[in-house]
Design an enzyme around this catalytic site. Structure first.
Site, mmCIF file in Angstrom:
data_model
loop_
_atom_site.group_PDB
_atom_site.id
_atom_site.type_symbol
_atom_site.label_atom_id
_atom_site.label_comp_id
_atom_site.label_asym_id
_atom_site.label_seq_id
_atom_site.Cartn_x
_atom_site.Cartn_y
_atom_site.Cartn_z
ATOM 1 C CB ILE A 159 -0.938 -0.009 1.229
ATOM 2 C CG1 ILE A 159 -1.728 -1.320 1.306
ATOM 3 C CG2 ILE A 159 -1.865 1.197 1.203
ATOM 4 C CD1 ILE A 159 -2.639 -1.600 0.150
ATOM 5 C CB CYS A 176 5.972 0.263 7.264
ATOM 6 S SG CYS A 176 5.114 -0.009 5.717
HETATM 7 C C1 LIG Z 1 -3.438 -3.707 3.605
HETATM 8 C C2 LIG Z 1 -2.625 -3.509 4.847
HETATM 9 C C3 LIG Z 1 -2.244 -2.224 5.219
HETATM 10 C C4 LIG Z 1 -1.477 -2.023 6.366
HETATM 11 N N1 LIG Z 1 -1.125 -0.751 6.714
HETATM 12 C C5 LIG Z 1 -0.405 -0.545 7.869
HETATM 13 C C6 LIG Z 1 -0.083 0.765 8.313
HETATM 14 O O1 LIG Z 1 -0.461 1.767 7.705
HETATM 15 N N2 LIG Z 1 0.657 0.908 9.448
HETATM 16 C C7 LIG Z 1 1.063 -0.175 10.178
HETATM 17 O O2 LIG Z 1 1.726 0.012 11.204
HETATM 18 N N3 LIG Z 1 0.756 -1.435 9.795
HETATM 19 C C8 LIG Z 1 0.037 -1.646 8.652
HETATM 20 N N4 LIG Z 1 -0.299 -2.935 8.283
HETATM 21 C C9 LIG Z 1 0.136 -4.079 9.103
HETATM 22 C C10 LIG Z 1 -0.980 -4.523 10.061
HETATM 23 O O3 LIG Z 1 -1.254 -3.509 10.991
HETATM 24 C C11 LIG Z 1 -0.593 -5.811 10.787
HETATM 25 O O4 LIG Z 1 0.597 -5.572 11.515
HETATM 26 C C12 LIG Z 1 -0.370 -7.003 9.863
HETATM 27 O O5 LIG Z 1 -1.258 -6.944 8.797
HETATM 28 C C13 LIG Z 1 -0.516 -8.353 10.574
HETATM 29 O O6 LIG Z 1 -1.822 -8.589 11.021
HETATM 30 P P1 LIG Z 1 -2.930 -9.430 10.193
HETATM 31 O O7 LIG Z 1 -2.277 -10.712 9.767
HETATM 32 O O8 LIG Z 1 -4.058 -9.624 11.135
HETATM 33 O O9 LIG Z 1 -3.295 -8.611 9.009
HETATM 34 C C14 LIG Z 1 -1.073 -3.133 7.140
HETATM 35 C C15 LIG Z 1 -1.473 -4.413 6.760
HETATM 36 C C16 LIG Z 1 -2.243 -4.623 5.635
HETATM 37 C C17 LIG Z 1 -2.644 -6.014 5.271
#
Ligand SMILES: Cc1cc2nc3c(=O)[nH]c(=O)nc-3n(C[C@H](O)[C@H](O)[C@H](O)COP(=O)(O)O)c2cc1C
Ligand SMILES: Cc1cc2nc3c(=O)[nH]c(=O)nc-3n(C[C@H](O)[C@H](O)[C@H](O)COP(=O)(O)OP(=O)(O)OC[C@H]3O[C@@H](n4cnc5c(N)ncnc54)[C@H](O)[C@@H]3O)c2cc1C
Ligand SMILES: Cc1cc2nc3c(=O)[nH]c(=O)nc-3n(C[C@H](O)[C@H](O)[C@H](O)COP(=O)(O)OP(=O)(O)OC[C@H]3O[C@@H](n4cnc5c(N)ncnc54)[C@H](O)[C@@H]3O)c2cc1C
Ligand SMILES: Cc1cc2nc3c(=O)[nH]c(=O)nc-3n(C[C@H](O)[C@H](O)[C@H](O)COP(=O)(O)O)c2cc1C
Ligand code: FES
Ligand code: FES
Lengths: 282, 295, 295, 282
Positions: free
Chosen positions: B72, B131
């Site tokens: 993203i 990130c």
């Molecule tokens: C589409 C998407 C956008 C994300 N954007 C951010 C973000 O802006 N800032 C951040 O700290 N983490 C971001 N993450 C990471 C998530 O906060 C999280 O750490 C990660 O997706 C693992 O959790 P999950 O498996 O439940 O998705 C993003 C993840 C996804 C999938």
């Protein structure tokens, strides 16, 4: 409220599992019908995120995992709720799984989502241009458009006869096929080109593969015809959460699931259709 | 099942993962129902940077077996835009607001932290040093000393709870957590997405506009559990656990691994009320095994 | 589709991942059919250590979404046992033999390498510096200098191709690959399993007898592709790509990411002839896109 | 060749997809029958790795992913091939998916695998002891055992009446249930205890949950009765590839899929059944 607000029906918060009440085949396409007990009637051009309620996954490449976006093909009040219809072309693990669903099985939906078509400007006659599975949102739009003062003109393009069978889902369609097996041999934009010359000013509504939409956009810019295009983009969520479905527009990158999928042609640029796309067939 | 986290009393231990739920967009789509049954016990904003960002070019998504690859690229309105356009709406949510921030220099982070420190609407801050889509995130978060230097500068700027979000793309996330704790972090959160890539089928070109991306979803849960567990063994501050949580059982696993809160990310894409379902399932499971994951 | 790899002419580019196929056991179970339609173009042994090892206590397996978590712990008969009991049978396989070795000290590795250097049955050696289940594996393989010191010692001990198997549990696998190349490695292979953990449901105790384990299978493929791609950009020696290959399309993706060979691991558990299927599917795909992944 | 070689039929190399030719329910259990056109007849006590040919995955917790081990319940020559039967108790995502398979759908199998039961020593009468779904390998064994000089004694233990319905799959079984709803109220080892006192020396064949097998083992050691126990362990592959299915024995850790699943009780130790197990129900 913005001008587009009327074209946006709000979705119930959270997915719901509907019972598949019908399934029919139309050449290369499958139509799924499901009974929606709780959902509001969608606006033409809106879409739903769909998945099967069971066994969504473990197909080719251990996919699908995420739900898939589908334009609503039709929504008609039935005895026990709204009868929602979707048009499916099986092109990968998600659509393959949906296309094999049987009557009585569960279809998990989120929607209606996005913003749909706006009515034609006064004095403009609606010209509906569809390519391949992109005919779906035009069917419900044809149903809702008033026959007067202008009946909608419907121009549909397909790859071949097997796909052109989908034309039966709209009424009075002129058809073009790439291989000439049905109707005009050539592109649906050939038909549009001719149509724009005929009669009163047209407002074009189009949905189809990116090259078709790009051709429609260029044509309408040339002819100064207003056009509303229903686009596609890879979507993970459908409700603005993932920021994944962006398309380049004159206003920069916008989330298609939120600001679209129907966008004014005037808002688009030469780059809009340059993104590697979902691979719709014409 | 109310949970105390860094002095915040939360209704249950399930929050959202940053960048995976846009409450303002959701309100446009779902209307008042969003507030009436808000799925999370606190709301974490998508990462805010000092300047506005467009994010990465499309395509940004690639589906994986039981997971998602995304690039993203942290699109956001920048600090000013956030304060003007987003903060008022987010402050109106029925739950505490946690703002996630990221800077490309320590000074930028300082500016962000000190600004939000003065905003009563903000309950806590999460510092994204992890990130994988933006150069700095990766480097800062993988190195204990970098994190230590950063925290030393920004910790004094606020009394609000400061959560450091760790990157999983490091040889030793626990060492980074220790550095964060020692430099005054109130909590750590993990895991962020794991660096991954997909090729455009039949070519040697990346599919994603951003080149590489980050993997999330059930595919990464065991990796998350392992990192949470090793961080738990190394620090005493609370942990926000995330990575592939899709059910109450998944949430319980991360709590049992050492987390105090869990965050739901990718699963919200499959269902916007997933967070509420996870919390409810967790409630049932905890009633069954009362000794487990007590907060 | 014959492939040249470090001077070995292989019939196709699909081999097995170390520790995921026991050709001797398979012959007991499947009989002569194993030799008649051997699924791999070279056979890689399970890791051999100097002394015999029992491996980790049970349970050793935990199923994941699209993946597997294991803590096998490198059970093997030790160098002597391997030479006496296994080598004769493996030498009789219809494909070249690659022996995978691991030592807990540089001297142990040296002993293993110099021993196999003298065995005509052995076509090449793979050096496991990456197994996440055994302390040393993790540490050696995550640090470029350790790898450099190790290779400097053992490289002169053999003329046979030496493949260094990298660990994915490192901040920068490409830096380790560069160190390996600079110290004379003929190839690198990646990824080994990613450190993961599962808890015994409803407890805070690990499920696996070994505590933590390693994640493999389709769940890790995008992570493998990314690491292969970044190693490809950093070194010029050939790469054996592995991690979640279950189809010809998966294999092609890793080849396009920069690998010369691909190895099939976990997928063999679902079907012992998976390697042959992957090779056949790959053949078809390559005929379709002739420019792609040329070897 | 080792002594156990006769109890090992070799498997065709690679999985094959069989057509489900029958499905029946027996209380808490489902019996799947599939026609095996290419496979050789298995030895009693051998097992197969099974999965559904489609939609293997995407169940609870996004599983199953790996195939699952099942003892062959019966194997009978049919018109067009071997009719293989398996007994399934739905305890998790894999068994749930298998249990819902319909006639005509595909069952993907690898096998026969492992080493089965050895015939009783001369002068010993076979006593078959089963617990829960562990009755499966005893059914085919009862079929194959000669009725003379001794008919097999069959002792089966179940949780309750719903599970005890499985007893109909063997003939002449004495049943014990935990809740006393059918037969003896108590453990099947109570029946075994009594049986070991009656008549000529017994050779015990047992399969069931770990605590039952451990009780059988202790009893047989005490009474100096030879016993062959069919064990379970979590398996990823079933053919010795993963080294995942080890159980502690007097010879150290052995791969159960290769050296077992049937092991002599004398080869086992106090630790054998201390490993967190698959969670079979009694
Ligand atoms: C589409 C998407 C956008 C994300 N954007 C951010 C973000 O802006 N800032 C951040 O700290 N983490 C971001 N993450 C990471 C998530 O906060 C999280 O750490 C990660 O997706 C693992 O959790 P999950 O498996 O439940 O998705 C993003 C993840 C996804 C999938
Ligand atoms: C608003 C909207 C409305 C739509 N309406 C309809 C409709 O009415 N009817 C209809 O049939 N379709 C419609 N689509 C398209 C439909 O959503 C896609 O065809 C569907 O998502 C494809 O999923 P799949 O799993 O079948 O194939 P996939 O393989 O997921 O997708 C096919 C294409 O996606 C790309 N792709 C391949 N692998 C991956 C991967 N791992 N991750 C991401 N992308 C990949 C490739 O370009 C491939 O050609 C609509 C899409 C949108 C956005
Ligand atoms: C040789 C042999 C013969 C067998 N014969 C039969 C038979 O004839 N009939 C029959 O019904 N069963 C038989 N079994 C048992 C059968 O294989 C298991 O019941 C089955 O594997 C369970 O799979 P599941 O997906 O349904 O449940 P799972 O949830 O995979 O397994 C159930 C148990 O496994 C553990 N578990 C839970 N989650 C996981 C995870 N993620 N990874 C690994 N383990 C987990 C827990 O202990 C749980 O109680 C046999 C097993 C073996 C080894
Ligand atoms: C059960 C199991 C045992 C393994 N044993 C070894 C080993 O002995 N030596 C080694 O170098 N790698 C070992 N590996 C790692 C694999 O060789 C491979 O790197 C990894 O599994 C990724 O490939 P896959 O996803 O195709 O399985 C093992 C992996 C598994 C799943
Ligand atoms: S699909 Fe997620 S923001 Fe549009
Ligand atoms: S199940 Fe893989 S070795 Fe036994």
């Amino acid at each position: 409220m913005s001008a587009g607000a009327a074209q946006r029906t709000r979705a119930p918060f959270g997915v719901r599992s509907l019972r598949l009440s019908g399934r029919s085949e139309h050449g290369a396409y499958v139509v799924l019908r499901a009974t929606d007990l709780d959902g509001p009637p969608p606006q033409p051009g809106q879409f739903y995120m769909l998945r099967t309620s069971r066994h969504w996954g473990a197909g080719t490449g251990e996919r699908p995992f995420l739900p898939r976006a589908f334009s609503v093909l039709r929504a008609t009040p039935g005895g026990s709720g709204l009868e929602l219809e979707f048009l499916i072309e099986a092109v990968g693990p998600g659509t393959e799984r949906l296309a094999e669903l049987h009557e009585g099985e569960g279809l998990t939906v989120l929607g209606p989502l996005g913003a749909g078509f706006k009515p034609p400007r006064t004095g403009h006659r609606p010209v509906l241009v569809g390519g391949g599975v992109g005919i779906a949102p035009l069917a419900i739009w044809q149903d809702e458009l008033q026959p007067a003062p202008f009946a909608a003109v419907v121009l549909l393009g397909f790859r071949d006869a097997e796909h052109a069978a989908g034309a039966e889902l709209l009424s009075g369609a002129q058809v073009a096929t790439d291989d000439g097996s049905v109707g005009h041999c050539g592109l649906v934009t050939d038909l549009l080109d001719a149509e724009l010359d005929a009669g009163p000013p047209a407002e074009v509504y189009a949905c189809g593969p990116p090259p078709m939409l790009e051709a429609v956009r260029r044509l309408c810019v040339e002819r100064a015809a207003p056009a509303q295009l229903a686009l596609e983009a890879g979507m993970a969520c459908g409700f603005g959460a993932c920021f994944g479905c962006v398309v380049p527009t004159a206003r920069g990158l916008i989330r298609l699931c939120l600001e679209g999928p129907v966008l004014d042609a005037g808002a688009l640029t030469d780059e809009t259709f340059s993104v590697p796309a979902m691979g719709h067939s014409g | 099942m109310s949970t105390l986290f860094c002095g915040l009393e939360l209704e249950h231990p399930v929050i959202n993962a940053s960048g995976t739920f846009d409450a303002i967009a959701a309100q446009r789509v779902f209307g008042d129902a969003l507030h009436e049954s808000f799925p999370f016990s606190a709301f974490v904003s998508k990462t805010v940077t000092l300047e506005p960002r467009q994010g990465n070019p499309a395509p940004r998504l690639w589906e994986l077996p039981a997971g998602l690859l995304n690039s993203i690229g942290l699109p956001n309105k920048g600090l000013e835009g956030y304060l003007e356009q987003d903060l008022p709406a987010l402050a109106a949510l029925p739950v505490p607001l946690i703002v996630n921030v990221m800077g490309f220099t320590r000074e930028q982070v300082g500016k962000l932290i000190s600004t939000f420190a003065r905003r009563g609407e903000v309950a806590a801050m999460e510092l994204n040093v992890s990130c994988p889509n933006v150069e700095t995130g990766l480097i800062m978060g993988a190195d204990p000393e970098e994190v230590s230097r950063l925290l030393t500068l920004v910790r004094p700027l606020t009394d609000k709870p400061l959560i450091v979000k760790l990157t999983p793309n490091a040889t030793d996330p626990a060492a980074v957590a220790v550095a964060a704790q020692d430099a005054g972090a109130d909590a750590v959160s993990l895991i962020n997405t794991i660096r991954g890539m997909a090729l455009r089928p039949g070519t040697d070109q990346p599919w994603l506009g951003g080149g590489t991306g980050g993997v999330s979803g059930p595919a990464v849960r065991a990796i998350a559990a392992s990192q949470i567990n090793s961080v738990r063994a190394a620090v005493s501050i609370p942990i926000v656990g995330m990575g592939g949580v899709a059910s109450g059982a998944d949430a319980l696993e991360l709590l049992d691994a050492g987390a105090t809160l869990v965050a739901v990310g990718t699963e919200s894409f499959r269902d916007p009320i997933a967070g509420a379902r996870v919390a409810a399932e967790l409630d049932v499971l905890r009633a069954r095994t009362p000794f487990s994951g007590a907060s």
